[in-house]
Design a protein around this motif. Structure first.
Motif, PDB file in Angstrom:
ATOM      1  N   GLU A   1       0.828  -1.211   0.000  1.00 32.21           N
ATOM      2  CA  GLU A   1       0.000   0.000   0.000  1.00 32.21           C
ATOM      3  C   GLU A   1       0.861   1.260   0.000  1.00 32.21           C
ATOM      4  O   GLU A   1       0.577   2.215  -0.718  1.00 32.21           O
ATOM      5  CB  GLU A   1      -0.936  -0.002   1.218  1.00 32.21           C
TER       6      GLU A   1
ATOM      7  N   ARG B   1       2.322   1.810  -3.436  1.00 33.05           N
ATOM      8  CA  ARG B   1       1.286   2.333  -4.342  1.00 33.05           C
ATOM      9  C   ARG B   1       1.053   3.817  -4.095  1.00 33.05           C
ATOM     10  O   ARG B   1       0.949   4.596  -5.043  1.00 33.05           O
ATOM     11  CB  ARG B   1      -0.019   1.558  -4.155  1.00 33.05           C
ATOM     12  N   GLU B   2       0.955   4.205  -2.831  1.00 35.55           N
ATOM     13  CA  GLU B   2       0.705   5.614  -2.489  1.00 35.55           C
ATOM     14  C   GLU B   2       1.843   6.520  -2.939  1.00 35.55           C
ATOM     15  O   GLU B   2       1.609   7.564  -3.545  1.00 35.55           O
ATOM     16  CB  GLU B   2       0.537   5.769  -0.979  1.00 35.55           C
TER      17      GLU B   2
ATOM     18  N   LEU C   1       1.253   3.941  -8.276  1.00 39.91           N
ATOM     19  CA  LEU C   1       1.174   2.731  -9.097  1.00 39.91           C
ATOM     20  C   LEU C   1      -0.179   2.043  -8.928  1.00 39.91           C
ATOM     21  O   LEU C   1      -0.788   2.108  -7.865  1.00 39.91           O
ATOM     22  CB  LEU C   1       2.263   1.744  -8.688  1.00 39.91           C
TER      23      LEU C   1
ATOM     24  N   PRO D   1      -2.417  -1.496  -8.749  1.00 39.66           N
ATOM     25  CA  PRO D   1      -2.162  -2.691  -7.942  1.00 39.66           C
ATOM     26  C   PRO D   1      -1.294  -3.731  -8.644  1.00 39.66           C
ATOM     27  O   PRO D   1      -0.445  -4.347  -8.008  1.00 39.66           O
ATOM     28  CB  PRO D   1      -3.553  -3.242  -7.646  1.00 39.66           C
TER      29      PRO D   1
ATOM     30  N   ALA E   1       2.475  -2.448  -8.767  1.00 40.91           N
ATOM     31  CA  ALA E   1       3.064  -2.464  -7.425  1.00 40.91           C
ATOM     32  C   ALA E   1       3.324  -3.900  -6.986  1.00 40.91           C
ATOM     33  O   ALA E   1       4.382  -4.205  -6.419  1.00 40.91           O
ATOM     34  CB  ALA E   1       2.138  -1.753  -6.437  1.00 40.91           C
TER      35      ALA E   1
END
Length: 74
Positions: free
Chosen positions: A41, A44-45, A49, A51, A54
């Motif tokens: 997570e 991604r943040e 990116l 899912p 990532a």
């Protein structure tokens, strides 16, 4: 991949995580605490990116750091 092996040595993994994802803060890494879902997570943040991308990056990184020998499934 054996995520348990990485998580068990998380105190030594922070620098390696930062080498690969320099936008992650020390706090991001500390909070993840070896939890794969939390690290995913944060990646991604910080990098914006999706899912799948990532997940691929994390899988590639973990496979190269899990300590398995070449040709051995980790």
């Amino acid at each position: 991949m054996d995520w348990d092996r990485l998580a068990g040595d998380w105190s030594n993994m922070g620098g390696k995580v930062r080498q690969n994802w320099g936008k992650l803060t020390d706090e991001d890494i500390r909070q993840a605490g070896g939890r794969r879902d939390m690290l995913l997570e944060r990646i991604r943040e910080r990098y914006g990116l999706g899912p799948d991308e990532a997940e691929k990056q994390l899988e590639d990184w973990a496979s190269s750091h899990a300590g398995g020998s070449p040709g051995q499934a980790v």
